[in-house]
Motif scaffolding. Structure first.
Motif, short mmCIF file in Angstrom:
data_model
loop_
_atom_site.label_atom_id
_atom_site.label_comp_id
_atom_site.label_asym_id
_atom_site.label_seq_id
_atom_site.Cartn_x
_atom_site.Cartn_y
_atom_site.Cartn_z
N ALA A 274 0.92 -1.14 0.09
CA ALA A 274 -0.07 -0.16 0.01
C ALA A 274 0.82 1.16 0.10
CB ALA A 274 -0.88 0.18 1.16
N PHE A 278 0.71 4.30 -2.76
CA PHE A 278 -0.12 5.67 -2.61
C PHE A 278 1.18 6.69 -2.50
CE2 PHE A 278 -3.33 2.77 -1.13
CZ PHE A 278 -4.48 3.24 -2.14
N VAL A 288 -5.84 11.22 -3.29
CA VAL A 288 -6.52 9.91 -3.19
C VAL A 288 -7.71 10.18 -1.89
CG1 VAL A 288 -6.50 7.68 -2.54
CG2 VAL A 288 -4.75 8.50 -3.84
N ILE A 291 -10.60 4.93 0.48
CA ILE A 291 -9.77 3.71 0.01
C ILE A 291 -10.18 2.36 0.85
CG2 ILE A 291 -7.36 2.52 0.36
CD1 ILE A 291 -5.93 5.47 0.85
N GLN A 293 -9.58 -1.83 1.28
CA GLN A 293 -8.92 -2.97 0.87
C GLN A 293 -9.54 -4.29 1.22
OE1 GLN A 293 -4.80 -2.94 2.24
NE2 GLN A 293 -4.81 -5.39 2.39
N ILE A 303 -7.36 -3.77 -3.91
CA ILE A 303 -7.34 -2.50 -3.37
C ILE A 303 -7.98 -1.36 -4.26
CG2 ILE A 303 -6.16 -0.54 -2.45
CD1 ILE A 303 -3.84 -2.28 -1.49
N PHE A 305 -9.69 2.66 -4.64
CA PHE A 305 -9.73 4.05 -4.15
C PHE A 305 -10.29 4.98 -5.10
CE2 PHE A 305 -6.39 5.26 -6.81
CZ PHE A 305 -5.46 4.17 -6.92
#
Ligand code: ADP
Ligand code: ASP
Ligand code: MG
Length: 404
Positions: A274, A278, A288, A291, A293, A303, A305
């Motif tokens: 992650a 990101f 972003v 999110i 997951q 994942i 977002f």
């Protein structure tokens, strides 16, 4: 001292500009020092964006900002001329002349400092200062813009740094409503909203105030009065929470159709993945938002977002590169999503709001794709084609048209 900000529809044509000039002159004659912040006329900014896209596939940030700031230059000069017809002196300033210093991120620059010397001089000389909204000058001396709707931010930043008693935001609705009155005709005007509620509303699509402007207002405790430049009636006060007042469980329902969803499939479920994804997005200045997951199966997970649709292309390019590096199986996206959100400070102490929200959406046959919450907000990502149905159903189920 008062700051008055006029949005695009408030100064859309010569008649509107003259009407606004009259109100400014009235305020000035009542003995106030008046700082005006003005947006570009009508849909000028949209037209300029279109023009840029017509000549280039990927307009250069510096040049796009140079272009867009021209809109506010037109309205500020015209407004000053109209004010001076009443025998009151008015002086216009670009963001740069007003000493609004920003960082160097074109298209969404952040204000670092407001010098404001020339504005102070103008006020001291008994004139009205008219400042172009939504723009500044960067620390490397390039012209920048603050992001769409950024004139609100200019106005609150000036009010905060120059010490105005109030920042009045004049627009085409008479205040902040329980939902966008264009989508929910029964929406009710709120007399008062706390900074924190307004922050959540602005962050989730209640575009009547730009998010950054509310952050400024809260951080510097500037009272903001959102009101109509068509009826001039008292509007909504955005102010600090009053602990002695009973808080509404739900203050409003907002919606936002400006985001898109990106999904990275079959990512290894191990530390650092992650972070890699990101970090890469942050380095490209892609904001972003939500999110999610999934639970992992056989050591892999998905994942998802959301990002602003304007950043989708850039976001996908970065993700495809990183996905290859971390050996994810693929990257997909959906540009047809929307977010619907309930905001209310009273949620903190009232369980069951989320359950009721999901029931209402389910009764309407609206599928929820992602969920996120804060202590005073619950948001669901749904298909864009469902969002207005969702807003209306929630507004009615929570009886927001009735005064609490
Ligand atoms: P301006 O050009 O004056 O800055 P905006 O278009 O940015 O005006 O903001 C005003 C618009 O915000 C209204 O016309 C309305 O459709 C929309 N809006 C969205 N949510 C709300 C809300 N909760 N209350 C009031 N207006 C809202
Ligand atoms: N003219 C800019 C825009 O349309 C800034 C503003 O109106 O606040 O986004
Ligand atoms: Mg606006």
């Amino acid at each position: 001292m008062v700051v008055q900000k006029y949005g695009g529809t408030s100064v859309a044509d010569p008649d509107r500009i003259r009407a606004v000039a009259e109100h400014i002159v009235r305020t000035h004659r009542q003995g106030n020092q008046v700082i005006v912040v003005v947006s570009a006329m009508g849909k000028t900014t949209d037209d300029l964006v279109r023009l840029a896209n017509d000549v280039s596939q990927d307009p250069h940030g510096r040049e796009l900002d140079m272009l867009l700031t021209a809109g506010e230059r037109i309205s500020m000069a015209l407004l000053c001329m109209a004010i001076m017809d009443h025998g009151v002196h008015a002086v216009s300033f670009t963001g740069s002349q007003a000493g609004i210093v920003t960082d160097t991120v074109h298209g969404k620059a952040k204000i670092l400092e407001v010098k404001g010397d020339r504005i102070r001089e103008t006020l001291t000389a008994g004139a009205v200062a008219v400042v172009a909204g939504f723009q500044g000058i960067s620390t490397t001396r390039d012209i920048t813009t603050l992001g769409r709707g950024g004139s609100d931010t200019t106005a609150v930043a000036l009010a905060a740094t120059l010490g105005a008693e109030v920042c009045e935001i004049y627009t085409d609705v008479s205040g902040v409503f329980t939902a966008d009155p264009r989508v929910v005709p029964e929406a009710r005007k709120l007399a008062r909203v706390s900074f924190n509620e307004m922050l959540e509303m602005a962050a989730t699509g209640g575009k009547v105030l730009a998010l950054r402007s509310v952050e400024f207002a809260r951080n510097y405790n500037v009272p903001v009065h959102v009101r109509s430049s068509f009826t001039w009636e008292p509007g909504t006060w955005v102010v600090e929470e009053d602990p002695t007042m009973e808080e509404a469980i739900i203050s409003g329902v907002t919606h936002d159709t400006s985001e898109a969803k990106i999904t990275i499939t079959q990512v290894a479920d191990r530390p650092g993945v992650a972070a890699a994804l990101f970090r890469a997005l942050a380095d490209e200045s892609v904001n972003v938002d939500m999110i999610v997951q999934n639970v992992s199966t056989a050591g892999h997970t998905d994942i998802s977002f959301t990002v602003p649709r304007d950043d989708l292309h850039r976001g996908l390019t970065v993700m495809e590169k990183v996905a290859a590096e971390i050996e994810a199986s693929g990257v997909s996206y959906d540009a047809g999503v929307a977010r619907v959100t309930l905001v209310g400070a009273g949620m903190k102490t009232n369980p069951g709001v989320a359950a009721k929200m999901f029931e209402v959406l389910s009764n309407e046959g609206v599928n929820i794709e992602m969920i996120s919450t804060s202590s005073i907000r619950i948001s669901c990502v749904v298909q864009e084609s469902d969002v207005e149905t969702a807003v209306r159903a929630l507004h009615s189920a929570f009886e927001l048209e009735k005064a609490s």
